[in-house]
Structures are given as C-alpha cells and as structure tokens.
Design a protein around this motif. Sequence first.
Motif, short mmCIF file in Angstrom:
data_model
loop_
_atom_site.label_atom_id
_atom_site.label_comp_id
_atom_site.label_asym_id
_atom_site.label_seq_id
_atom_site.Cartn_x
_atom_site.Cartn_y
_atom_site.Cartn_z
N SER A 134 54.72 1.72 17.37
CA SER A 134 54.03 0.46 17.67
C SER A 134 53.13 0.04 16.52
O SER A 134 53.05 -1.14 16.17
CB SER A 134 53.21 0.59 18.95
N ILE A 135 52.44 1.01 15.93
CA ILE A 135 51.51 0.70 14.84
C ILE A 135 52.25 0.17 13.62
O ILE A 135 51.84 -0.82 13.00
CB ILE A 135 50.67 1.94 14.50
N LEU A 136 53.36 0.81 13.26
CA LEU A 136 54.13 0.33 12.11
C LEU A 136 54.73 -1.04 12.38
O LEU A 136 54.84 -1.87 11.47
CB LEU A 136 55.22 1.34 11.77
N MET A 137 55.11 -1.29 13.61
CA MET A 137 55.60 -2.62 13.96
C MET A 137 54.48 -3.65 13.83
O MET A 137 54.68 -4.75 13.32
CB MET A 137 56.16 -2.61 15.39
N THR A 138 53.27 -3.30 14.27
CA THR A 138 52.13 -4.22 14.16
C THR A 138 51.76 -4.44 12.70
O THR A 138 51.34 -5.54 12.32
CB THR A 138 50.92 -3.65 14.92
N GLY A 229 64.34 0.76 19.40
CA GLY A 229 65.15 -0.43 19.20
C GLY A 229 64.32 -1.70 19.12
O GLY A 229 64.52 -2.53 18.21
N LEU A 230 63.39 -1.88 20.05
CA LEU A 230 62.58 -3.09 20.04
C LEU A 230 61.67 -3.15 18.81
O LEU A 230 61.50 -4.22 18.20
CB LEU A 230 61.73 -3.16 21.32
N ASP A 231 61.09 -2.01 18.42
CA ASP A 231 60.20 -2.01 17.26
C ASP A 231 60.96 -2.27 15.97
O ASP A 231 60.49 -2.99 15.09
CB ASP A 231 59.45 -0.68 17.18
N ILE A 232 62.15 -1.70 15.84
CA ILE A 232 62.97 -1.97 14.65
C ILE A 232 63.33 -3.45 14.58
O ILE A 232 63.27 -4.07 13.52
CB ILE A 232 64.26 -1.12 14.67
N SER A 233 63.70 -4.02 15.71
CA SER A 233 64.07 -5.44 15.74
C SER A 233 62.89 -6.31 15.33
O SER A 233 63.06 -7.28 14.57
CB SER A 233 64.54 -5.82 17.15
N ALA A 234 61.69 -5.96 15.82
CA ALA A 234 60.51 -6.75 15.47
C ALA A 234 60.19 -6.63 13.98
O ALA A 234 59.83 -7.61 13.32
CB ALA A 234 59.32 -6.29 16.31
N ILE A 235 60.30 -5.42 13.43
CA ILE A 235 60.04 -5.21 12.00
C ILE A 235 61.05 -5.98 11.16
O ILE A 235 60.71 -6.66 10.19
CB ILE A 235 60.06 -3.72 11.66
#
Length: 340
Positions: A134-138, A229-235
């Motif tokens: 989550s942090i890396l995505m943020t 999956g969701l975090d990769i997509s957001a990044i």
Amino acid sequence: MITHVASLLLSSGTLPGTSMNSCNATQGHPPFFILQGIPGMEDKHRWISIPFSSMYFVTVLGNCTILFTISTERSLHKPMFLLLYLLALTDLGMSTTTIPKVLCIFWFGQSKISYEGCLTQLFFIHSISAMQSSILMTMALDRYVAICEPLRYATILSNSRIGLIGIVSLLRAILFILPMPILLQKMPFRANHVIPTTYCEHMAVVKMVCVDTTINRIYGLVVALLVVGLDISAIASSYVLIIRAILHLSSKEAHLKAVNTCTTHICVMLVSYTPSLFSFLTHRFGRGIPPHIHTILGNLYFLVPPMLNPIIYGVKTKEFRDKVIKYGCWKKEPVTIAHG
C-alpha cells in the motif's frame, strides 16, 4: 507490485509431500515446528550468517536513521518523507520479524519455534508485506500528483491524509491476513512437522497440513490478487499518466526535473520487486532448482530491499541527505583568542 504476499499464490498449486494417511499420527496441531534452515547447507550456517548479520545490521542502522531524522526535523514533515517514514517502519518490521530467528538457527541451532510463534510470524510477514504494498502504491500516487497536479498537491496529499492512508493500509493488511492463521488453527497437521526453510510463511505451513487445504489455497490466491493485483494496477496507471504528462512538457529541463522526481521511487520499486519476483518465479517454475536456492532467495527478500531503501533515499534525495549529514557530523565551535 509483487511483494512477499505474492508467495500466497504458490499455495494455490499442488502441495507436494502432503499425505492424507499421516493424519493418523497427529491430531490437532503440534506443540512446535522445526525450522530446518537452509536445506543441505546446515554445515555452512555459521559462514552464511556473516553476510546475513552484516546486512541486518546495515538495515537496522539505515532505517533507524531515517526514522530518527524525519521524526526530529520538522522541515521533513511532508507527504513524501512521511511515506518514507512508513516505508522504513515496514522495512524494519519485515526484517526484524524473520532475521533474528534466522540468526538464532545459524549461530545456536535453535531451530524450534512454537506453534503459536510460527502462526504469529506468518501473520506479521504477510501483513507487513501487504502494508508495504500500500505504501509503495501511495508513493506512486504522490509522484503522480506532484507532476500532473502540482498546484493541488498540498490539498490532495496533506500530512493528515497521509496519516489516514497509513491507518487504512494497516487495517486492510490485518483484515486480509488475519483469517490465514485462524483457518490453520482448525486443521490437523502431519506428524513430521519439519519446515524446510528458515521462517514460517503461509505456503510452508499449509504444506504441513494433512487434510484438504482448498479453502486455504483459494483464500491465499484471492488475497494475493486483491492486494498485489490492485496495487500493481494503481502503480502502473500512475506511471502511464506521469509519462504522458512528461511527454507534454515543453522544455528539456522540465523533462529532466520531472524524471528526477520519480527515479528514487522507481529504484525502490525495482529493489523491492526483483527479489520477490525472482523467488516467486523459481518456486513456481524452477522445479529443478535446489531447495537451498529457494530458501536463500526467500531470505534475500527480507534483507536486500530493507537494506538498500535507506541508501537509495540517502543518495538520491538531497534534502534528506543534508539533514543526515547535519546529525552525522560534529559542528566545529569557533575558537576565540583572547588578546592582551
């Protein structure tokens, strides 16, 4: 992003060595598990402990430096550095959850871990991984706002909002990961409770169960897809928009400035993803790779990214580097010479 949470995907496959008949030997859970260490290299544990302990020392020193510097310097109380603070917490938590026990195995042969301790370690390994995701995505979102919406940056990403994101990330990790040890508590385990690695994680413990583990495997797959999956997509989406915004910039100097704001985060992502991705691929497709290679790669995930992340930020971020130097160097007092 592919963090250690991606290892949950591995438990969706066939579990080799799980015998249904061995259930007759053990009812319920064993009082302890035995962590074998690095299979086939037990006689070299003392030598392997040298690089492991050295990297762990650098990890603790580097991340504690980040935590201390950001905590004491009010000028660093900005969204980007607050996210770095949270990343340092997860890096420190990830390595400390596993490496001290690994070193106890290497140095003292203390390979036993209680059943409760094993499930606790399992929970912390995967929940901290989920929070780190989550942090890396943020951080990717932070770079997107800084480049694509610079005038609204302070409004969109305030310090209080970063704190809220941290709390939500923690709650998400707990809610997703907590059912894993709860499900395992209700299952009988095989009589042979030797785990052929240095730490307890979901896939390794599921392989110790002697009944059908379809629910565990499906749940692990769902969690991996939702979290990773969701975090990769957001990044990926953030960087597509960032690249598009950079291409529309008029001057070459503006191009370079925009790229430089992203290089630190890109380096951290590469450092974080590469060991876990390589470990995941070797587990999934490298059937001919020796077990000790799998174990060493798994341990590198807990050592390399937490060790390198503070170094990357120290080298690439001038504002942070200047503050570290301020605390790391003695200030020379002016010498007063009395005349007469």
